[in-house]
Design a protein around this motif. Sequence first.
Motif, mmCIF file in Angstrom:
data_model
loop_
_atom_site.group_PDB
_atom_site.id
_atom_site.type_symbol
_atom_site.label_atom_id
_atom_site.label_comp_id
_atom_site.label_asym_id
_atom_site.label_seq_id
_atom_site.Cartn_x
_atom_site.Cartn_y
_atom_site.Cartn_z
ATOM 1 N N ARG A 17 0.874 -1.179 0.000
ATOM 2 C CA ARG A 17 0.000 0.000 0.000
ATOM 3 C C ARG A 17 0.902 1.217 0.000
ATOM 4 N NH1 ARG A 17 -5.253 -1.363 0.260
ATOM 5 N NH2 ARG A 17 -5.925 0.771 0.283
ATOM 6 N N PHE A 18 0.472 2.254 -0.709
ATOM 7 C CA PHE A 18 1.254 3.487 -0.731
ATOM 8 C C PHE A 18 0.313 4.657 -0.984
ATOM 9 C CE2 PHE A 18 1.331 1.586 -4.928
ATOM 10 C CZ PHE A 18 1.105 2.636 -5.794
ATOM 11 N N PRO A 19 0.699 5.855 -0.496
ATOM 12 C CA PRO A 19 -0.163 7.027 -0.675
ATOM 13 C C PRO A 19 0.052 7.692 -2.029
ATOM 14 C CG PRO A 19 1.732 7.609 0.645
ATOM 15 C CD PRO A 19 1.849 6.129 0.368
ATOM 16 N N SER A 20 -1.047 8.244 -2.547
ATOM 17 C CA SER A 20 -0.968 9.051 -3.760
ATOM 18 C C SER A 20 -2.202 9.936 -3.795
ATOM 19 C CB SER A 20 -0.913 8.177 -5.008
ATOM 20 O OG SER A 20 -0.828 8.987 -6.169
ATOM 21 N N ALA A 23 -5.018 9.491 -1.276
ATOM 22 C CA ALA A 23 -5.637 8.166 -1.185
ATOM 23 C C ALA A 23 -4.568 7.115 -0.892
ATOM 24 C CB ALA A 23 -6.353 7.820 -2.485
ATOM 25 N N SER A 24 -4.988 6.005 -0.343
ATOM 26 C CA SER A 24 -4.115 4.867 -0.119
ATOM 27 C C SER A 24 -4.340 3.876 -1.256
ATOM 28 C CB SER A 24 -4.435 4.204 1.226
ATOM 29 O OG SER A 24 -3.645 3.043 1.409
ATOM 30 N N ALA A 26 -3.637 0.341 -3.379
ATOM 31 C CA ALA A 26 -3.327 -1.069 -3.134
ATOM 32 C C ALA A 26 -2.624 -1.646 -4.354
ATOM 33 C CB ALA A 26 -4.612 -1.838 -2.862
ATOM 34 N N ARG A 79 -6.590 5.211 -8.075
ATOM 35 C CA ARG A 79 -7.547 5.801 -7.131
ATOM 36 C C ARG A 79 -8.982 5.494 -7.544
ATOM 37 N NH1 ARG A 79 -5.456 11.902 -7.011
ATOM 38 N NH2 ARG A 79 -3.472 11.108 -7.753
ATOM 39 N N SER A 84 -8.140 0.246 -3.859
ATOM 40 C CA SER A 84 -7.559 1.551 -3.519
ATOM 41 C C SER A 84 -8.634 2.511 -3.030
ATOM 42 C CB SER A 84 -6.854 2.162 -4.735
ATOM 43 O OG SER A 84 -5.674 1.451 -5.036
ATOM 44 N N ASP A 99 -0.708 8.861 -10.014
ATOM 45 C CA ASP A 99 -0.622 7.553 -9.350
ATOM 46 C C ASP A 99 0.484 6.696 -9.962
ATOM 47 O OD1 ASP A 99 -2.787 8.343 -7.798
ATOM 48 O OD2 ASP A 99 -4.218 6.989 -8.775
#
Length: 135
Positions: A17-20, A23-24, A26, A79, A84, A99
Amino acid sequence: MRREVTVVPGVRERAVRFPSGGASLAGILSLPETERVSARGAVVLHGWGTYRAGPHDILVKLSRELARRGVPVLRFDFRGRGESGGSFFETDLDAMLDDASRASEVLKELTHVEAVGAAGLCSGANVALGAAAHF
């Protein structure tokens, strides 16, 4: 450390998981089981109305084949898609480009590859073309 699982001979995977863009996101990181890893990685991008597996799991198959050949791969849900966070209706091609660029950074952080390429389907292919200049 997150759990890695061998999914097919020569390939191990783990969820990430990572932020962009607030939003988080997946994703799945596909890695070669061998110690010999390419200096290049790949981000795999799905189309507008799908998610990271792609139709008939085509993006899963592509990611695993690249990993089997030594190329680390990150495929993820844009997103508002799949697992996600974010809103489907607030995500446009610019957000998808952001993203994809963020996914490239994450792939470099996680695997230490020097360069990242992109492959995609439908609008994901458009994003791959636009994002390539930013990787």
